[in-house]
Write an enzyme that holds these catalytic residues in place. Structure first.
Site, PDB file in Angstrom:
ATOM      1  N   LYS A 196       0.867  -1.179   0.000  1.00 20.43           N
ATOM      2  CA  LYS A 196       0.000   0.000   0.000  1.00 20.43           C
ATOM      3  C   LYS A 196       0.899   1.224   0.000  1.00 20.43           C
ATOM      4  CE  LYS A 196      -4.465   1.033   0.485  1.00 20.43           C
ATOM      5  NZ  LYS A 196      -5.618   0.339  -0.070  1.00 20.43           N
ATOM      6  N   VAL A 208     -20.804   0.823  -4.627  1.00 19.30           N
ATOM      7  CA  VAL A 208     -20.953  -0.626  -4.441  1.00 19.30           C
ATOM      8  C   VAL A 208     -22.391  -0.969  -4.037  1.00 19.30           C
ATOM      9  CG1 VAL A 208     -20.206  -2.645  -3.125  1.00 19.30           C
ATOM     10  CG2 VAL A 208     -18.532  -0.911  -3.774  1.00 19.30           C
TER      11      VAL A 208
END
Ligand code: NAD
Length: 351
Positions: free
Chosen positions: A80, A184
């Site tokens: 990340k 989503v």
């Protein structure tokens, strides 16, 4: 705890600091593991209060990516990146060009994508400096917005839970309460209404719930009410931390299966759900559709190929639920166990 202790405590492979004074770039890339493959994870651009907060966040998030990729059965490791600062103040093209050079300098050990605070447009600029970017626009053979794939994965996970609890993956007539109908959540509403599920939704944005009600016949309730609606499945699709000491006793569902990241406020909340007789589908297993969609770019992206890969979340979650039963442990712990076994097996093959 000192910096090296923090890096060592979760066995991160390496952590890299990049800066470019001219554009104001201050960035940290954490590579947690490359045992299963190159470390993939998005770039978070956020005005952290301190450099230490940024380091802690990137260490935590990169470890999470290792587990997410391993549970999804991908040949990818975990990494990340964070960029420190306010994107609306310092997010210039020059900064993303410098960031692209930083990613390139790691030679492909780390592959980036968009995340909170960055956009696909930003990643298009990064991609002028490095090959190691995924989730670009369709015209660059990228997979684009991952949200529909994430929603597909959540629906597959809900079917797996239905098969486990009620002996059939059929969701017809099942009451499903969805908290958050954003990218989503709304895509999930569309899929579930196609399955014939009975939908209840809540969102702080009334424009979103109006669409869910009008287009898909969803019932709308208040955001403070949605978690204690009586239903078969509660699907948190807004922000993380919603399952905690206060909310868990109020739940009236058989299972929690949603896309939000970090749904458990603390690890103990997994045990609290188990003690309450609620099946918790671990968030990082359920919401892996996005990363799987990105992984489908390898060897050429096509929606059909990506859909088939995302559908495997059904089997991945089933394996984790079976492991939890077999070892008599919580589902969250079982997911970590499955991931660690896959990583250990790959490390043995490498040795
Ligand atoms: P989004 O910002 O498009 O949608 C979030 C929705 O939640 C918004 O409509 C927002 O108004 C609503 N919301 C915020 N606070 C709320 C509250 N207190 N009560 C009810 N609704 C609230 O985000 P998204 O991309 O749909 O992601 C949803 C969640 O899924 C996030 O936790 C994200 O980290 C996670 N996730 C997303 C993806 C993806 O592909 N987009 C992948 C993995 C995980």
């Amino acid at each position: 705890m000192g910096v090296f202790d923090a890096i060592g405590s979760e066995h991160h492979q390496s952590v890299h600091f990049g800066m470019d004074p001219a554009s104001g770039l201050r960035s940290i890339i954490a590579i947690h593991s490359t045992v299963l493959g190159p470390a993939l994870g998005g770039t978070r651009f956020y005005p952290y209060k301190s450099e230490r907060d940024a380091l802690d966040d990137v260490l935590r998030l990169s470890k999470g990516m290792t587990y997410k990729a391993a549970c999804a059965g991908l040949r990818l490791g975990g990494g990340k990146a964070v960029i420190i600062g306010d994107p609306s103040e310092i997010g210039s093209d020059d900064l993303f060009l410098a960031y692209g050079r930083f990613v390139e300098s790691l030679g492909g050990q780390y592959i980036t994508a968009e995340d909170v605070g960055t956009t696909v447009a930003n990643m298009e600029i990064v991609a002028t400096q490095t090959r190691y970017v995924r989730g670009l626009l369709d015209e660059h053979c990228g997979s684009g917005d991952p949200s529909p794939a994430t929603a597909h994965g959540v629906a597959a996970a809900q079917r797996a839970v239905a098969a486990r609890l009620w002996g059939s993956q059929d969701l017809v007539g099942k009451r499903i309460a969805i908290k958050g109908v954003g990218k989503v959540g709304m895509a999930l509403v569309e899929i579930l209404s196609g399955y014939g599920a009975e939908l209840i939704v809540a969102d702080v944005k009334t424009t979103a719930t109006e669409v869910a009600a009008r287009e898909y016949g969803a019932k709308v309730v208040d955001v403070d009410e949605i978690h204690h609606v009586e239903c078969e499945i509660f699907a948190p699709c807004a922000l993380g931390g919603g399952l905690n000491e206060r909310t868990i006793p109020e739940l009236r569902c058989a299972a929690v299966v949603g896309s939000a990241n970090n749904q458990l406020a603390v690890e103990d909340d997994g045990d609290r759900l188990r003690a309450a007789g609620i099946l918790y589908a671990p968030d990082f297993v359920v919401n892996a559709g996005g990363i799987i969609n990105i992984a489908a770019e390898e060897g050429g992206y096509s929606p059909d190929k990506a859909n088939a890969m995302v559908e495997r979340i059904f089997d991945n979650l089933t394996e984790i639920l079976t492991t939890a039963d077999r070892l008599d442990i919580g589902t969250h712990t079982a997911a970590e166990h499955v991931a660690e076994e896959r990583i250990a097996a790959a490390a043995t093959m490498e040795a």
